[in-house]
Write a protein that holds these residues in place. Structure first.
Motif, PDB file in Angstrom:
ATOM      1  N   ALA A 231       0.819  -1.215   0.000  1.00 47.96           N
ATOM      2  CA  ALA A 231       0.000   0.000   0.000  1.00 47.96           C
ATOM      3  C   ALA A 231       0.852   1.263   0.000  1.00 47.96           C
ATOM      4  CB  ALA A 231      -0.938  -0.010   1.207  1.00 47.96           C
ATOM      5  N   LEU A 232       1.961   1.240   0.725  1.00 50.88           N
ATOM      6  CA  LEU A 232       2.835   2.412   0.792  1.00 50.88           C
ATOM      7  C   LEU A 232       3.469   2.719  -0.565  1.00 50.88           C
ATOM      8  CD1 LEU A 232       4.630   1.805   4.215  1.00 50.88           C
ATOM      9  CD2 LEU A 232       2.979   3.612   3.684  1.00 50.88           C
ATOM     10  N   GLY A 233       3.563   1.719  -1.419  1.00 49.77           N
ATOM     11  CA  GLY A 233       4.137   1.937  -2.746  1.00 49.77           C
ATOM     12  C   GLY A 233       3.214   2.664  -3.705  1.00 49.77           C
ATOM     13  N   ALA A 234       1.929   2.768  -3.339  1.00 56.50           N
ATOM     14  CA  ALA A 234       0.960   3.453  -4.197  1.00 56.50           C
ATOM     15  C   ALA A 234       1.093   4.966  -4.050  1.00 56.50           C
ATOM     16  CB  ALA A 234      -0.458   3.002  -3.838  1.00 56.50           C
ATOM     17  N   ASP A 235       0.427   5.690  -4.931  1.00 58.99           N
ATOM     18  CA  ASP A 235       0.429   7.157  -4.865  1.00 58.99           C
ATOM     19  C   ASP A 235      -0.584   7.670  -3.852  1.00 58.99           C
ATOM     20  OD1 ASP A 235       2.279   7.800  -7.186  1.00 58.99           O
ATOM     21  OD2 ASP A 235       0.777   6.571  -8.205  1.00 58.99           O
ATOM     22  N   PHE A 236      -1.688   6.929  -3.697  1.00 56.08           N
ATOM     23  CA  PHE A 236      -2.760   7.334  -2.792  1.00 56.08           C
ATOM     24  C   PHE A 236      -3.290   6.108  -2.067  1.00 56.08           C
ATOM     25  CE2 PHE A 236      -2.806   9.964  -6.637  1.00 56.08           C
ATOM     26  CZ  PHE A 236      -2.633  11.231  -6.110  1.00 56.08           C
ATOM     27  N   ARG A 237      -3.789   6.330  -0.835  1.00 61.34           N
ATOM     28  CA  ARG A 237      -4.340   5.237  -0.041  1.00 61.34           C
ATOM     29  C   ARG A 237      -5.661   5.688   0.567  1.00 61.34           C
ATOM     30  NH1 ARG A 237       0.689   5.295  -0.368  1.00 61.34           N
ATOM     31  NH2 ARG A 237       0.765   7.255   0.797  1.00 61.34           N
ATOM     32  N   PHE A 238      -6.735   4.982   0.217  1.00 57.99           N
ATOM     33  CA  PHE A 238      -8.046   5.221   0.803  1.00 57.99           C
ATOM     34  C   PHE A 238      -8.316   4.063   1.766  1.00 57.99           C
ATOM     35  CE2 PHE A 238     -10.239   8.365  -2.146  1.00 57.99           C
ATOM     36  CZ  PHE A 238      -9.053   8.803  -2.725  1.00 57.99           C
ATOM     37  N   SER A 239      -8.648   4.382   3.016  1.00 58.05           N
ATOM     38  CA  SER A 239      -8.782   3.345   4.036  1.00 58.05           C
ATOM     39  C   SER A 239     -10.065   3.505   4.831  1.00 58.05           C
ATOM     40  CB  SER A 239      -7.583   3.398   4.991  1.00 58.05           C
ATOM     41  OG  SER A 239      -7.758   2.537   6.099  1.00 58.05           O
ATOM     42  N   THR A 240     -10.618   2.382   5.283  1.00 57.01           N
ATOM     43  CA  THR A 240     -11.725   2.442   6.222  1.00 57.01           C
ATOM     44  C   THR A 240     -11.185   2.911   7.573  1.00 57.01           C
ATOM     45  OG1 THR A 240     -11.433   0.141   6.920  1.00 57.01           O
ATOM     46  CG2 THR A 240     -12.944   0.549   5.082  1.00 57.01           C
TER      47      THR A 240
END
Length: 269
Positions: A122-131
């Motif tokens: 997940a940290l490798g992505a540009d954006f993180r949407f989380s519950t």
């Protein structure tokens, strides 16, 4: 396309990548590592996609390394850690760092467990949407290990060094809400996949050249020489201006403005 461990579906120029091992909490075994690497390679060459959304099938995003499966063979660790050039990503690291080689925004939709290797992905992505109630952890410390899947690069850009050390040393678990306070996620939502989709669609309408250049510009210039950053701004802008997409975008915006002006003129009469 590596359907056993990772499924990929492309709709509306958005690639939906789903970790597909729900019966094992999407834990990372060797086939999963290989499938993610193959998926990244394929998407990197796809010039039709405008965004990538990464999510997990079932109740969890990814619970981390499947230690039992990996430790079955001593060769597995060698395959994960081996690299020809020290500064390049090995198989373990590319599942995190590889998303940055794709020239479009990569968005992770996090729910349930996001531990260890799952958090590194997940940290490798540009954006993180989380519950808000997701469970996150740099879990490697629990096994007497260090996080070695490339997430360290993202951590140094996202959070304070003392907080990063604390999370790595204690392997403590924290919620999505706490992750937002630590700057580890972009947005908290009860519907991360739907919101990631809406965000991706908003990016699809933008110039693909500008989106790709923005990703490169910020990745390369966020730290380091100010002079080089200024050079990159000018260089990427010139490349965009010489491309066909910016002319189409300017024409569309101008045409819409003229239509709106004409409408207002008619309305006055």
């Amino acid at each position: 396309m590596t359907e056993q461990r990772v499924s990929v579906e492309i709709t509306n120029n958005i690639a939906h990548v789903k970790l597909n091992r729900a019966n094992k909490l999407n834990a990372l075994d060797m086939p999963m590592f290989i499938a993610i690497r193959s998926t990244i390679k394929i998407l990197r060459k796809n010039r039709e996609i405008r965004a990538v959304i990464v999510s997990g099938n079932g109740d969890d995003f990814c619970s981390g390394l499947d230690v039992k499966s990996i430790m079955k063979s001593p060769m597995n660790m060698l395959k994960l850690l081996f690299k020809v050039l020290p500064w390049r990503s090995n198989l373990a690291q590319v599942v995190s760092t590889g998303w940055q080689t794709i020239p479009v925004p990569v968005i992770c939709a996090i729910h349930g467990r996001c531990w260890g290797g799952g958090l590194q992905i997940a940290l490798g992505a540009d954006f993180r949407f989380s519950t808000p109630d997701s469970s996150l952890s740099i879990l490697e410390g629990k096994w007497g290990l260090i996080p070695d899947m490339g997430g360290t690069i993202a951590l140094r850009d996202l959070m304070a060094i003392d907080q990063a050390k604390k999370l790595a040393m204690t392997a403590e678990m924290f919620t999505g809400e706490q992750a937002l306070a630590l700057n580890l996620v972009t947005e908290i939502t009860t519907t991360p996949l739907a919101d990631a989709q809406a965000f991706a669609l908003s990016l699809v309408s933008q110039s693909p050249d500008a989106i790709a250049a923005n990703k490169r510009l910020y990745n390369k210039s966020w730290k380091g020489s100010k002079g080089i950053a200024l050079f990159r701004e000018s260089y990427y802008q010139i490349r965009i201006l010489m491309g066909k997409n910016v002319h189409r975008k300017i024409y569309n915006q101008t045409h819409e403005a003229e239509q709106h002006k004409a409408f207002l003129t008619r309305k006055k009469w």
